[in-house]
Write a protein that holds these residues in place. Structure first.
Motif, PDB file in Angstrom:
ATOM      1  N   GLU A 156       0.788  -1.238   0.000  1.00  0.00           N
ATOM      2  CA  GLU A 156       0.000   0.000   0.000  1.00  0.00           C
ATOM      3  C   GLU A 156       0.821   1.291   0.000  1.00  0.00           C
ATOM      4  OE1 GLU A 156      -3.693  -0.561   2.114  1.00  0.00           O
ATOM      5  OE2 GLU A 156      -3.804   1.590   2.480  1.00  0.00           O
ATOM      6  N   MET A 157       2.096   1.213   0.411  1.00  0.00           N
ATOM      7  CA  MET A 157       2.891   2.452   0.445  1.00  0.00           C
ATOM      8  C   MET A 157       3.796   2.581  -0.780  1.00  0.00           C
ATOM      9  SD  MET A 157       6.006   1.091   1.189  1.00  0.00           S
ATOM     10  CE  MET A 157       7.053   2.417   1.772  1.00  0.00           C
ATOM     11  N   ILE A 158       3.652   1.658  -1.723  1.00  0.00           N
ATOM     12  CA  ILE A 158       4.571   1.630  -2.857  1.00  0.00           C
ATOM     13  C   ILE A 158       3.942   2.152  -4.150  1.00  0.00           C
ATOM     14  CG2 ILE A 158       6.350  -0.069  -2.315  1.00  0.00           C
ATOM     15  CD1 ILE A 158       3.031  -1.102  -3.741  1.00  0.00           C
ATOM     16  N   ARG A 159       4.796   2.576  -5.057  1.00  0.00           N
ATOM     17  CA  ARG A 159       4.349   2.920  -6.402  1.00  0.00           C
ATOM     18  C   ARG A 159       4.743   1.764  -7.315  1.00  0.00           C
ATOM     19  NH1 ARG A 159       5.840   8.663  -7.808  1.00  0.00           N
ATOM     20  NH2 ARG A 159       3.662   9.200  -7.510  1.00  0.00           N
ATOM     21  N   GLU A 160       6.035   1.408  -7.287  1.00  0.00           N
ATOM     22  CA  GLU A 160       6.537   0.294  -8.102  1.00  0.00           C
ATOM     23  C   GLU A 160       7.439  -0.566  -7.245  1.00  0.00           C
ATOM     24  OE1 GLU A 160       8.828   1.023 -11.636  1.00  0.00           O
ATOM     25  OE2 GLU A 160       7.267   2.397 -12.348  1.00  0.00           O
ATOM     26  N   VAL A 161       7.342  -1.877  -7.403  1.00  0.00           N
ATOM     27  CA  VAL A 161       8.226  -2.768  -6.649  1.00  0.00           C
ATOM     28  C   VAL A 161       8.965  -3.697  -7.587  1.00  0.00           C
ATOM     29  CG1 VAL A 161       8.397  -4.480  -4.806  1.00  0.00           C
ATOM     30  CG2 VAL A 161       6.620  -2.768  -4.725  1.00  0.00           C
ATOM     31  N   HIS A 162      10.282  -3.772  -7.429  1.00  0.00           N
ATOM     32  CA  HIS A 162      11.115  -4.732  -8.164  1.00  0.00           C
ATOM     33  C   HIS A 162      11.765  -5.614  -7.105  1.00  0.00           C
ATOM     34  CE1 HIS A 162      10.650  -2.196 -11.765  1.00  0.00           C
ATOM     35  NE2 HIS A 162      10.660  -1.214 -10.880  1.00  0.00           N
ATOM     36  N   VAL A 163      12.501  -6.616  -7.528  1.00  0.00           N
ATOM     37  CA  VAL A 163      13.125  -7.504  -6.543  1.00  0.00           C
ATOM     38  C   VAL A 163      14.156  -6.749  -5.702  1.00  0.00           C
ATOM     39  CG1 VAL A 163      14.696  -9.470  -6.315  1.00  0.00           C
ATOM     40  CG2 VAL A 163      12.686  -9.643  -7.770  1.00  0.00           C
ATOM     41  N   ASP A 164      14.862  -5.831  -6.331  1.00  0.00           N
ATOM     42  CA  ASP A 164      15.961  -5.167  -5.613  1.00  0.00           C
ATOM     43  C   ASP A 164      15.687  -3.714  -5.246  1.00  0.00           C
ATOM     44  OD1 ASP A 164      15.875  -4.366  -8.228  1.00  0.00           O
ATOM     45  OD2 ASP A 164      18.052  -4.314  -8.503  1.00  0.00           O
ATOM     46  N   ARG A 165      14.524  -3.194  -5.567  1.00  0.00           N
ATOM     47  CA  ARG A 165      14.267  -1.786  -5.240  1.00  0.00           C
ATOM     48  C   ARG A 165      12.780  -1.483  -5.374  1.00  0.00           C
ATOM     49  NH1 ARG A 165      14.074  -0.189 -10.841  1.00  0.00           N
ATOM     50  NH2 ARG A 165      15.006  -2.104 -11.560  1.00  0.00           N
ATOM     51  N   SER A 166      12.366  -0.352  -4.789  1.00  0.00           N
ATOM     52  CA  SER A 166      10.972   0.065  -4.954  1.00  0.00           C
ATOM     53  C   SER A 166      10.882   1.581  -4.941  1.00  0.00           C
ATOM     54  CB  SER A 166      10.091  -0.533  -3.853  1.00  0.00           C
ATOM     55  OG  SER A 166      10.764  -0.552  -2.632  1.00  0.00           O
ATOM     56  N   THR A 167       9.798   2.093  -5.479  1.00  0.00           N
ATOM     57  CA  THR A 167       9.528   3.529  -5.373  1.00  0.00           C
ATOM     58  C   THR A 167       8.233   3.674  -4.581  1.00  0.00           C
ATOM     59  OG1 THR A 167       8.391   3.474  -7.491  1.00  0.00           O
ATOM     60  CG2 THR A 167      10.716   4.174  -7.513  1.00  0.00           C
ATOM     61  N   TYR A 168       8.018   4.859  -4.043  1.00  0.00           N
ATOM     62  CA  TYR A 168       6.955   5.008  -3.049  1.00  0.00           C
ATOM     63  C   TYR A 168       5.806   5.881  -3.510  1.00  0.00           C
ATOM     64  CZ  TYR A 168      11.030   3.188  -0.868  1.00  0.00           C
ATOM     65  OH  TYR A 168      12.122   2.430  -0.631  1.00  0.00           O
ATOM     66  N   ALA A 169       4.654   5.564  -2.969  1.00  0.00           N
ATOM     67  CA  ALA A 169       3.440   6.324  -3.273  1.00  0.00           C
ATOM     68  C   ALA A 169       3.546   7.716  -2.650  1.00  0.00           C
ATOM     69  CB  ALA A 169       2.234   5.576  -2.710  1.00  0.00           C
ATOM     70  N   PRO A 170       2.775   8.659  -3.154  1.00  0.00           N
ATOM     71  CA  PRO A 170       2.762   9.977  -2.498  1.00  0.00           C
ATOM     72  C   PRO A 170       2.070   9.886  -1.129  1.00  0.00           C
ATOM     73  CG  PRO A 170       1.195   9.912  -4.329  1.00  0.00           C
ATOM     74  CD  PRO A 170       1.908   8.609  -4.337  1.00  0.00           C
ATOM     75  N   PRO A 171       2.277  10.883  -0.249  1.00  0.00           N
ATOM     76  CA  PRO A 171       1.560  10.892   1.032  1.00  0.00           C
ATOM     77  C   PRO A 171       0.053  11.048   0.756  1.00  0.00           C
ATOM     78  CG  PRO A 171       3.311  12.561   0.980  1.00  0.00           C
ATOM     79  CD  PRO A 171       3.176  12.036  -0.416  1.00  0.00           C
ATOM     80  N   PRO A 172      -0.810  10.531   1.586  1.00  0.00           N
ATOM     81  CA  PRO A 172      -0.529   9.870   2.855  1.00  0.00           C
ATOM     82  C   PRO A 172      -0.198   8.379   2.721  1.00  0.00           C
ATOM     83  CG  PRO A 172      -2.895  10.098   2.570  1.00  0.00           C
ATOM     84  CD  PRO A 172      -2.266  10.757   1.385  1.00  0.00           C
ATOM     85  N   GLN A 173      -0.472   7.771   1.525  1.00  0.00           N
ATOM     86  CA  GLN A 173      -0.261   6.311   1.399  1.00  0.00           C
ATOM     87  C   GLN A 173       1.184   5.918   1.689  1.00  0.00           C
ATOM     88  OE1 GLN A 173      -2.441   7.887  -0.678  1.00  0.00           O
ATOM     89  NE2 GLN A 173      -4.215   6.825   0.174  1.00  0.00           N
ATOM     90  N   ARG A 174       2.135   6.803   1.381  1.00  0.00           N
ATOM     91  CA  ARG A 174       3.550   6.476   1.616  1.00  0.00           C
ATOM     92  C   ARG A 174       3.803   6.060   3.071  1.00  0.00           C
ATOM     93  NH1 ARG A 174       7.367  11.295   0.111  1.00  0.00           N
ATOM     94  NH2 ARG A 174       6.361  10.875  -1.870  1.00  0.00           N
ATOM     95  N   PHE A 175       2.956   6.565   3.965  1.00  0.00           N
ATOM     96  CA  PHE A 175       3.177   6.300   5.398  1.00  0.00           C
ATOM     97  C   PHE A 175       2.156   5.325   5.999  1.00  0.00           C
ATOM     98  CE2 PHE A 175       4.748  10.501   4.204  1.00  0.00           C
ATOM     99  CZ  PHE A 175       6.077  10.345   4.520  1.00  0.00           C
ATOM    100  N   GLU A 176       1.396   4.663   5.119  1.00  0.00           N
ATOM    101  CA  GLU A 176       0.399   3.719   5.636  1.00  0.00           C
ATOM    102  C   GLU A 176       0.702   2.325   5.103  1.00  0.00           C
ATOM    103  OE1 GLU A 176      -3.557   5.231   4.859  1.00  0.00           O
ATOM    104  OE2 GLU A 176      -3.293   6.856   6.311  1.00  0.00           O
ATOM    105  N   ALA A 177       1.811   1.744   5.551  1.00  0.00           N
ATOM    106  CA  ALA A 177       2.201   0.417   5.084  1.00  0.00           C
ATOM    107  C   ALA A 177       1.327  -0.650   5.725  1.00  0.00           C
ATOM    108  CB  ALA A 177       3.666   0.160   5.428  1.00  0.00           C
TER     109      ALA A 177
END
Ligand code: PLP
Length: 271
Positions: free
Chosen positions: A248-269
Protein backbone atom coordinates in the motif's frame (compact mmCIF):
# COMPACT_ATOMS: atom_id res chain seq x y z
CA UNK A 1 -25.48 18.02 31.99
CA UNK A 2 -27.75 14.97 32.07
CA UNK A 3 -25.50 12.38 33.65
CA UNK A 4 -28.09 9.62 33.48
CA UNK A 5 -28.39 9.69 29.69
CA UNK A 6 -24.66 10.23 29.41
CA UNK A 7 -24.05 7.06 31.42
CA UNK A 8 -26.63 5.25 29.29
CA UNK A 9 -24.60 6.06 26.18
CA UNK A 10 -21.69 3.94 27.45
CA UNK A 11 -22.58 0.22 27.67
CA UNK A 12 -19.70 -0.57 30.05
CA UNK A 13 -20.96 2.05 32.52
CA UNK A 14 -24.72 1.84 31.99
CA UNK A 15 -26.41 -0.35 34.55
CA UNK A 16 -23.44 -0.20 36.93
CA UNK A 17 -24.34 2.67 39.27
CA UNK A 18 -21.33 1.89 41.44
CA UNK A 19 -18.85 2.31 38.63
CA UNK A 20 -17.16 5.69 38.38
CA UNK A 21 -14.56 5.82 35.61
CA UNK A 22 -12.15 8.75 35.85
CA UNK A 23 -9.29 7.43 33.71
CA UNK A 24 -10.34 8.80 30.32
CA UNK A 25 -7.02 10.56 29.86
CA UNK A 26 -5.42 7.10 29.78
CA UNK A 27 -8.17 5.63 27.61
CA UNK A 28 -11.80 6.63 27.26
CA UNK A 29 -14.77 4.29 27.43
CA UNK A 30 -16.58 3.71 24.15
CA UNK A 31 -20.10 4.99 23.46
CA UNK A 32 -22.76 2.67 22.06
CA UNK A 33 -22.73 4.42 18.65
CA UNK A 34 -19.00 3.78 18.26
CA UNK A 35 -19.42 0.11 19.16
CA UNK A 36 -22.38 -0.14 16.76
CA UNK A 37 -20.35 1.45 13.95
CA UNK A 38 -17.56 -1.08 14.49
CA UNK A 39 -20.04 -3.94 14.55
CA UNK A 40 -21.76 -2.66 11.40
CA UNK A 41 -18.42 -2.38 9.61
CA UNK A 42 -17.52 -6.01 10.24
CA UNK A 43 -21.01 -7.26 9.44
CA UNK A 44 -21.63 -5.18 6.32
CA UNK A 45 -18.45 -3.72 4.85
CA UNK A 46 -15.37 -5.64 5.89
CA UNK A 47 -12.78 -6.02 3.11
CA UNK A 48 -9.20 -4.87 2.66
CA UNK A 49 -9.02 -1.20 1.67
CA UNK A 50 -7.22 0.00 -1.46
CA UNK A 51 -6.53 -3.61 -2.46
CA UNK A 52 -9.45 -4.77 -4.53
CA UNK A 53 -11.66 -3.75 -7.44
CA UNK A 54 -14.69 -5.73 -6.23
CA UNK A 55 -17.70 -3.96 -4.78
CA UNK A 56 -17.08 -4.73 -1.10
CA UNK A 57 -13.48 -3.58 -1.19
CA UNK A 58 -14.50 -0.37 -2.96
CA UNK A 59 -17.15 0.28 -0.29
CA UNK A 60 -14.67 -0.40 2.55
CA UNK A 61 -12.16 1.92 0.87
CA UNK A 62 -14.78 4.63 0.55
CA UNK A 63 -15.65 4.31 4.27
CA UNK A 64 -11.96 4.47 5.17
CA UNK A 65 -11.43 7.57 3.03
CA UNK A 66 -14.58 9.17 4.45
CA UNK A 67 -13.01 8.75 7.91
CA UNK A 68 -9.92 10.53 6.58
CA UNK A 69 -12.08 13.40 5.25
CA UNK A 70 -13.83 13.76 8.61
CA UNK A 71 -10.57 13.79 10.56
CA UNK A 72 -9.22 16.41 8.14
CA UNK A 73 -12.26 18.62 8.83
CA UNK A 74 -11.93 18.00 12.58
CA UNK A 75 -8.32 19.24 12.53
CA UNK A 76 -8.69 22.01 9.91
CA UNK A 77 -6.36 20.08 7.61
CA UNK A 78 -6.32 18.68 4.07
CA UNK A 79 -7.28 15.06 3.46
CA UNK A 80 -3.90 14.22 1.91
CA UNK A 81 -2.21 15.34 5.13
CA UNK A 82 -3.95 12.78 7.35
CA UNK A 83 -2.00 9.59 8.04
CA UNK A 84 -3.63 6.74 9.91
CA UNK A 85 -1.36 5.15 12.51
CA UNK A 86 -1.95 3.00 15.59
CA UNK A 87 -1.63 5.77 18.16
CA UNK A 88 0.28 8.89 19.21
CA UNK A 89 3.31 6.75 20.03
CA UNK A 90 3.54 5.45 16.49
CA UNK A 91 2.95 8.94 15.08
CA UNK A 92 5.84 10.35 17.12
CA UNK A 93 8.12 7.48 16.07
CA UNK A 94 7.13 8.03 12.45
CA UNK A 95 8.27 11.66 12.63
CA UNK A 96 11.44 10.86 14.57
CA UNK A 97 12.52 8.11 12.18
CA UNK A 98 11.15 9.20 8.81
CA UNK A 99 12.11 12.85 9.27
CA UNK A 100 14.65 12.95 12.12
CA UNK A 101 16.86 10.04 11.15
CA UNK A 102 17.35 11.45 7.67
CA UNK A 103 17.68 15.12 8.56
CA UNK A 104 19.53 15.34 11.89
CA UNK A 105 23.28 15.18 12.36
CA UNK A 106 25.90 15.78 14.98
CA UNK A 107 25.73 19.32 16.31
CA UNK A 108 21.98 19.64 15.67
CA UNK A 109 19.59 20.03 18.58
CA UNK A 110 16.15 18.61 19.31
CA UNK A 111 14.22 20.88 21.66
CA UNK A 112 11.60 19.20 23.85
CA UNK A 113 9.99 20.25 27.13
CA UNK A 114 10.36 18.89 30.64
CA UNK A 115 6.69 17.84 30.58
CA UNK A 116 6.78 15.48 27.58
CA UNK A 117 5.07 12.11 27.75
CA UNK A 118 7.48 9.23 27.09
CA UNK A 119 5.98 8.97 23.59
CA UNK A 120 7.23 12.48 22.87
CA UNK A 121 10.64 11.88 24.35
CA UNK A 122 11.95 8.35 23.81
CA UNK A 123 11.65 8.35 19.97
CA UNK A 124 13.94 11.41 20.02
CA UNK A 125 16.36 9.61 22.39
CA UNK A 126 16.58 6.76 19.90
CA UNK A 127 17.09 9.01 16.90
CA UNK A 128 19.55 11.26 18.77
CA UNK A 129 21.55 8.11 19.55
CA UNK A 130 21.69 7.23 15.86
CA UNK A 131 22.41 10.71 14.50
CA UNK A 132 24.53 12.37 17.19
CA UNK A 133 21.97 15.17 17.62
CA UNK A 134 21.59 16.54 21.15
CA UNK A 135 18.39 16.88 23.17
CA UNK A 136 17.63 20.00 25.18
CA UNK A 137 14.49 20.84 27.13
CA UNK A 138 12.43 23.92 27.93
CA UNK A 139 12.27 23.92 31.75
CA UNK A 140 9.16 24.33 33.93
CA UNK A 141 8.21 27.06 36.36
CA UNK A 142 7.12 26.18 39.90
CA UNK A 143 3.48 26.46 38.76
CA UNK A 144 4.02 23.68 36.22
CA UNK A 145 4.07 25.93 33.14
CA UNK A 146 6.76 26.14 30.49
CA UNK A 147 9.38 28.72 31.33
CA UNK A 148 9.20 30.59 28.05
CA UNK A 149 11.83 33.08 29.19
CA UNK A 150 14.34 30.27 28.49
CA UNK A 151 13.19 29.99 24.88
CA UNK A 152 15.28 32.83 23.51
CA UNK A 153 18.50 31.25 24.76
CA UNK A 154 17.50 27.71 23.83
CA UNK A 155 16.17 28.47 20.35
CA UNK A 156 19.30 28.89 18.31
CA UNK A 157 20.05 28.01 14.70
CA UNK A 158 21.26 24.62 15.97
CA UNK A 159 17.69 23.62 16.84
CA UNK A 160 16.25 21.65 13.92
CA UNK A 161 13.10 20.36 15.60
CA UNK A 162 10.91 21.51 18.47
CA UNK A 163 8.71 18.74 19.85
CA UNK A 164 6.12 19.85 22.37
CA UNK A 165 3.12 18.38 24.15
CA UNK A 166 -0.02 20.49 23.61
CA UNK A 167 -1.73 19.52 26.87
CA UNK A 168 0.22 17.76 29.62
CA UNK A 169 -1.12 14.38 30.74
CA UNK A 170 0.49 14.90 34.16
CA UNK A 171 -0.19 18.57 34.90
CA UNK A 172 -3.12 19.45 32.63
CA UNK A 173 -1.13 22.49 31.50
CA UNK A 174 -2.11 23.78 28.06
CA UNK A 175 1.03 24.97 26.31
CA UNK A 176 1.07 28.05 24.04
CA UNK A 177 1.95 26.00 20.98
CA UNK A 178 1.21 28.76 18.43
CA UNK A 179 3.59 31.12 20.20
CA UNK A 180 6.32 28.45 20.45
CA UNK A 181 5.82 27.46 16.80
CA UNK A 182 6.16 31.06 15.66
CA UNK A 183 9.51 31.37 17.44
CA UNK A 184 10.67 27.95 16.21
CA UNK A 185 9.93 28.98 12.64
CA UNK A 186 12.15 32.04 13.06
CA UNK A 187 15.15 29.69 13.41
CA UNK A 188 13.84 27.36 10.72
CA UNK A 189 12.97 24.47 13.08
CA UNK A 190 10.28 21.88 12.41
CA UNK A 191 7.45 21.84 14.99
CA UNK A 192 5.94 18.57 16.24
CA UNK A 193 2.91 18.64 18.54
CA UNK A 194 1.81 15.76 20.76
CA UNK A 195 -1.95 16.28 20.77
CA UNK A 196 -2.92 13.08 22.60
CA UNK A 197 -4.59 15.03 25.41
CA UNK A 198 -5.59 18.21 23.59
CA UNK A 199 -7.44 16.65 20.63
CA UNK A 200 -10.09 15.12 22.96
CA UNK A 201 -10.61 18.37 24.87
CA UNK A 202 -9.88 21.46 22.76
CA UNK A 203 -10.95 22.63 19.34
CA UNK A 204 -7.78 22.11 17.29
CA UNK A 205 -6.90 23.82 14.03
CA UNK A 206 -3.50 22.57 12.99
CA UNK A 207 -2.92 25.36 10.49
CA UNK A 208 -3.65 28.01 13.14
CA UNK A 209 -1.17 26.30 15.49
CA UNK A 210 1.55 26.86 12.90
CA UNK A 211 2.99 23.38 13.49
CA UNK A 212 4.29 20.82 10.99
CA UNK A 213 3.02 17.67 12.72
CA UNK A 214 0.19 16.88 15.14
CA UNK A 215 -0.38 13.45 16.69
CA UNK A 216 -3.48 11.99 18.37
CA UNK A 217 -4.84 8.68 19.65
CA UNK A 218 -8.42 7.66 18.81
CA UNK A 219 -8.75 5.54 21.95
CA UNK A 220 -8.48 8.63 24.17
CA UNK A 221 -11.37 10.32 22.36
CA UNK A 222 -14.13 7.67 22.38
CA UNK A 223 -12.74 5.79 19.39
CA UNK A 224 -11.44 2.23 19.14
CA UNK A 225 -8.03 1.14 20.35
CA UNK A 226 -5.45 0.87 17.59
CA UNK A 227 -6.46 3.82 15.43
CA UNK A 228 -4.58 7.09 15.69
CA UNK A 229 -3.67 9.96 13.41
CA UNK A 230 -0.61 11.86 12.39
CA UNK A 231 -1.30 15.13 10.62
CA UNK A 232 1.67 16.44 8.66
CA UNK A 233 2.02 19.60 6.57
CA UNK A 234 1.95 18.35 2.98
CA UNK A 235 5.15 20.04 1.81
CA UNK A 236 7.02 18.38 4.70
CA UNK A 237 5.44 14.95 4.11
CA UNK A 238 6.25 15.13 0.41
CA UNK A 239 9.93 15.57 1.16
CA UNK A 240 10.09 12.61 3.55
CA UNK A 241 10.98 9.00 2.91
CA UNK A 242 8.82 6.19 4.34
CA UNK A 243 8.83 4.94 7.95
CA UNK A 244 7.59 1.36 7.47
CA UNK A 245 7.79 -0.57 4.23
CA UNK A 246 5.21 -3.00 2.84
CA UNK A 247 2.00 -3.09 0.86
CA UNK A 248 0.00 0.00 0.00
CA UNK A 249 2.89 2.45 0.45
CA UNK A 250 4.57 1.63 -2.86
CA UNK A 251 4.35 2.92 -6.40
CA UNK A 252 6.54 0.29 -8.10
CA UNK A 253 8.23 -2.77 -6.65
CA UNK A 254 11.11 -4.73 -8.16
CA UNK A 255 13.12 -7.50 -6.54
CA UNK A 256 15.96 -5.17 -5.61
CA UNK A 257 14.27 -1.79 -5.24
CA UNK A 258 10.97 0.06 -4.95
CA UNK A 259 9.53 3.53 -5.37
CA UNK A 260 6.96 5.01 -3.05
CA UNK A 261 3.44 6.32 -3.27
CA UNK A 262 2.76 9.98 -2.50
CA UNK A 263 1.56 10.89 1.03
CA UNK A 264 -0.53 9.87 2.85
CA UNK A 265 -0.26 6.31 1.40
CA UNK A 266 3.55 6.48 1.62
CA UNK A 267 3.18 6.30 5.40
CA UNK A 268 0.40 3.72 5.64
CA UNK A 269 2.20 0.42 5.08
CA UNK A 270 0.15 -2.73 5.47
CA UNK A 271 -3.45 -3.20 6.55
N1 PLP B 1 1.20 11.76 24.72
C1 PLP B 1 0.46 12.07 25.77
C2 PLP B 1 0.42 13.49 26.24
C3 PLP B 1 -0.30 11.10 26.42
O1 PLP B 1 -1.04 11.41 27.47
C4 PLP B 1 -0.23 9.76 25.95
C5 PLP B 1 -0.95 8.68 26.63
O2 PLP B 1 -1.22 8.73 27.80
C6 PLP B 1 0.55 9.49 24.84
C7 PLP B 1 1.27 10.50 24.24
C8 PLP B 1 0.69 8.12 24.27
O3 PLP B 1 -0.52 7.71 23.73
P1 PLP B 1 -0.68 6.23 23.13
O4 PLP B 1 -0.36 5.30 24.24
O5 PLP B 1 -2.10 6.19 22.69
O6 PLP B 1 0.28 6.14 22.01
Amino acid sequence: MDFTSLREAFPLIAGRPGLVYLDSAATSQKPKRVLEALDRYYKELNANVHRGAYRLSVAATEAYEEARRRIARFLGAEEREIIFVRNTTEAMNLVAYAWGLRNLKEGDEILVTEMEHHAGLVPWHLVAGLTGARIRAIPLTEEGRLDLSALDTLLTERVKVVSVVHMSNVLGTINPVAEIAKKAKEVGALVVVDGAQSAPHLPVNVKALGADFFALSGHKMLGPTGAGVLWGRYEVLEGMGPFLGGGEMIREVHVDRSTYAPPPQRFEAGT
